[in-house]
Design an enzyme around this catalytic site. Structure first.
Site, PDB file in Angstrom:
ATOM      1  N   HIS A  99       0.820  -1.213   0.000  1.00  0.00           N
ATOM      2  CA  HIS A  99       0.000   0.000   0.000  1.00  0.00           C
ATOM      3  C   HIS A  99       0.851   1.259   0.000  1.00  0.00           C
ATOM      4  O   HIS A  99       0.427   2.312  -0.456  1.00  0.00           O
ATOM      5  CB  HIS A  99      -0.899   0.046   1.241  1.00  0.00           C
ATOM      6  CG  HIS A  99      -1.757  -1.163   1.404  1.00  0.00           C
ATOM      7  ND1 HIS A  99      -2.702  -1.530   0.473  1.00  0.00           N
ATOM      8  CD2 HIS A  99      -1.811  -2.106   2.378  1.00  0.00           C
ATOM      9  CE1 HIS A  99      -3.302  -2.639   0.872  1.00  0.00           C
ATOM     10  NE2 HIS A  99      -2.780  -3.019   2.027  1.00  0.00           N
ATOM     11  N   HIS A 124       5.542   6.806   6.576  1.00  0.00           N
ATOM     12  CA  HIS A 124       5.258   6.277   5.243  1.00  0.00           C
ATOM     13  C   HIS A 124       4.755   7.413   4.358  1.00  0.00           C
ATOM     14  O   HIS A 124       4.569   8.530   4.835  1.00  0.00           O
ATOM     15  CB  HIS A 124       4.234   5.137   5.338  1.00  0.00           C
ATOM     16  CG  HIS A 124       2.922   5.604   5.892  1.00  0.00           C
ATOM     17  ND1 HIS A 124       2.599   5.484   7.227  1.00  0.00           N
ATOM     18  CD2 HIS A 124       1.873   6.237   5.317  1.00  0.00           C
ATOM     19  CE1 HIS A 124       1.396   6.005   7.425  1.00  0.00           C
ATOM     20  NE2 HIS A 124       0.942   6.478   6.282  1.00  0.00           N
ATOM     21  N   HIS A 126       2.396   9.058   0.857  1.00  0.00           N
ATOM     22  CA  HIS A 126       1.257   9.032  -0.066  1.00  0.00           C
ATOM     23  C   HIS A 126       1.535   9.976  -1.235  1.00  0.00           C
ATOM     24  O   HIS A 126       1.990  11.100  -1.027  1.00  0.00           O
ATOM     25  CB  HIS A 126      -0.018   9.495   0.645  1.00  0.00           C
ATOM     26  CG  HIS A 126      -0.409   8.641   1.805  1.00  0.00           C
ATOM     27  ND1 HIS A 126      -1.225   7.536   1.688  1.00  0.00           N
ATOM     28  CD2 HIS A 126      -0.078   8.719   3.109  1.00  0.00           C
ATOM     29  CE1 HIS A 126      -1.390   6.978   2.880  1.00  0.00           C
ATOM     30  NE2 HIS A 126      -0.701   7.678   3.770  1.00  0.00           N
ATOM     31  N   HIS A 143       3.522  10.621   6.561  1.00  0.00           N
ATOM     32  CA  HIS A 143       2.805  10.445   7.828  1.00  0.00           C
ATOM     33  C   HIS A 143       3.718   9.785   8.844  1.00  0.00           C
ATOM     34  O   HIS A 143       4.175   8.657   8.614  1.00  0.00           O
ATOM     35  CB  HIS A 143       1.554   9.568   7.622  1.00  0.00           C
ATOM     36  CG  HIS A 143       0.473  10.256   6.859  1.00  0.00           C
ATOM     37  ND1 HIS A 143      -0.519   9.583   6.191  1.00  0.00           N
ATOM     38  CD2 HIS A 143       0.226  11.572   6.679  1.00  0.00           C
ATOM     39  CE1 HIS A 143      -1.339  10.463   5.616  1.00  0.00           C
ATOM     40  NE2 HIS A 143      -0.901  11.684   5.892  1.00  0.00           N
ATOM     41  N   THR A 214      -6.196   6.868   7.549  1.00  0.00           N
ATOM     42  CA  THR A 214      -6.671   7.075   6.171  1.00  0.00           C
ATOM     43  C   THR A 214      -6.720   5.765   5.394  1.00  0.00           C
ATOM     44  O   THR A 214      -6.983   5.758   4.200  1.00  0.00           O
ATOM     45  CB  THR A 214      -5.765   8.062   5.412  1.00  0.00           C
ATOM     46  OG1 THR A 214      -4.466   7.479   5.254  1.00  0.00           O
ATOM     47  CG2 THR A 214      -5.657   9.389   6.158  1.00  0.00           C
ATOM     48  N   THR A 215      -6.436   4.662   6.096  1.00  0.00           N
ATOM     49  CA  THR A 215      -6.520   3.329   5.485  1.00  0.00           C
ATOM     50  C   THR A 215      -7.393   2.453   6.386  1.00  0.00           C
ATOM     51  O   THR A 215      -7.560   2.759   7.566  1.00  0.00           O
ATOM     52  CB  THR A 215      -5.125   2.687   5.389  1.00  0.00           C
ATOM     53  OG1 THR A 215      -4.518   2.677   6.684  1.00  0.00           O
ATOM     54  CG2 THR A 215      -4.226   3.464   4.431  1.00  0.00           C
TER      55      THR A 215
HETATM   56 ZN   LIG Z   1      -0.710   7.543   5.786  1.00  0.00          ZN
END
Ligand SMILES: [Zn+2]
Length: 263
Positions: A99, A124, A126, A143, A214-215
């Site tokens: 992801h 991580h 995005h 994040h 957000t996941t």
């Molecule tokens: Zn994130």
């Protein structure tokens, strides 16, 4: 949701720790997804608008009222105190978990909020950014995920605007081909605590609000802190990240539902 249940705390902790050093199995099936759950993702029938249909534990993704990401527009100016960050440790490992690319951090780095220790677990990325600031999207968002021992979560977000190549990202990005070839397996990363700190802006002004992961499972009561000042990422760095997954990995903007956003 006003309170995390013990179960969801355990599930969250499992999710956060699923990439621990000794765990080399694929993390695509996080513990919270269960055995009969479908993979979640960012495209087609497993994309964000379907997350809550994939697993009953992902209910909050459609039912939550304090979901992330959001378009961050301040509602009250209260001169927030500086974030009490003490990052004293470097990377433990790095992983492409299917992801995102995630750098796991050696225990010892802490964000203190109201006297409680939120330990830095991982950061991580995005592409493009998940949160917007005053309607503006950015090519990349990092994040930094922190958790207390009893499962409370706090995220510090850093935006990257297009500009000069980021040196620390360059060091991480060198690993990208190896990571994709070893998806779900941890690799050495070799970032120092100074390099971790270099991924945060010098100007420490930030926005503060309550949101969610957000996941999936989109758990709420996450304390969000978004730095106002972006760092830079080169166009090539941002597109190399997107190319790694073949698609963007940002959840669409969620309704703020009149949430308080402090600055
Ligand atoms: Zn994130």
């Amino acid at each position: 949701m006003n309170k995390l249940t013990i179960y969801s705390s355990i599930a969250l902790t499992a999710l956060l720790l699923a990439t621990g050093c000794s765990d080399t199995k694929s993390t695509k099936h996080s513990e919270s997804e269960g055995h009969h759950a479908k993979h979640w993702g960012y495209t087609a029938d497993v994309g964000p608008s379907h997350w809550s249909e994939l697993n009953e534990k992902f209910n909050m993704c459609s039912q939550g009222k304090q979901q992330s990401p959001i378009n961050v527009v301040a509602t009250s100016d209260i001169e927030l105190p500086a974030l009490n960050l003490a990052y004293t440790t470097g990377s433990k490992s790095i992983i492409d978990n299917g992801h995102t690319v995630q750098v796991n951090i050696t225990d010892g780095s802490v964000l203190k909020i109201d006297g409680a220790d939120y330990k830095l677990k991982q950061f991580h990325f995005h592409t493009p950014s998940e949160n917007n600031i005053n309607g503006k999207s950015f090519p990349l968002e990092a994040h930094f995920v922190h958790a207390t021992d009893d499962g409370k979560l706090a995220v510090v977000a850093v935006m990257f605007k297009e500009g000069a190549e980021n040196k620390t990202l360059a060091k991480i990005w060198k690993k990208l081909p190896t990571l994709k070839a070893n998806e779900g397996k941890e690799q050495k990363c070799g970032l120092t605590s100074d390099e971790v700190k270099s991924l945060m802006p010098t100007n420490k002004d930030y926005y503060k609000f309550t949101g969610s992961l957000t996941t999936p499972p989109c758990s709420e009561q996450v304390k969000w802190h978004v730095y106002k000042t972006p760092l830079t990422v080169s166009k090539e760095q941002a597109s190399a990240f997107t190319a790694l997954f073949g698609h963007p990995n940002n959840r669409p903007i969620q309704d703020t539902n009149k949430r308080k956003i402090e600055e």
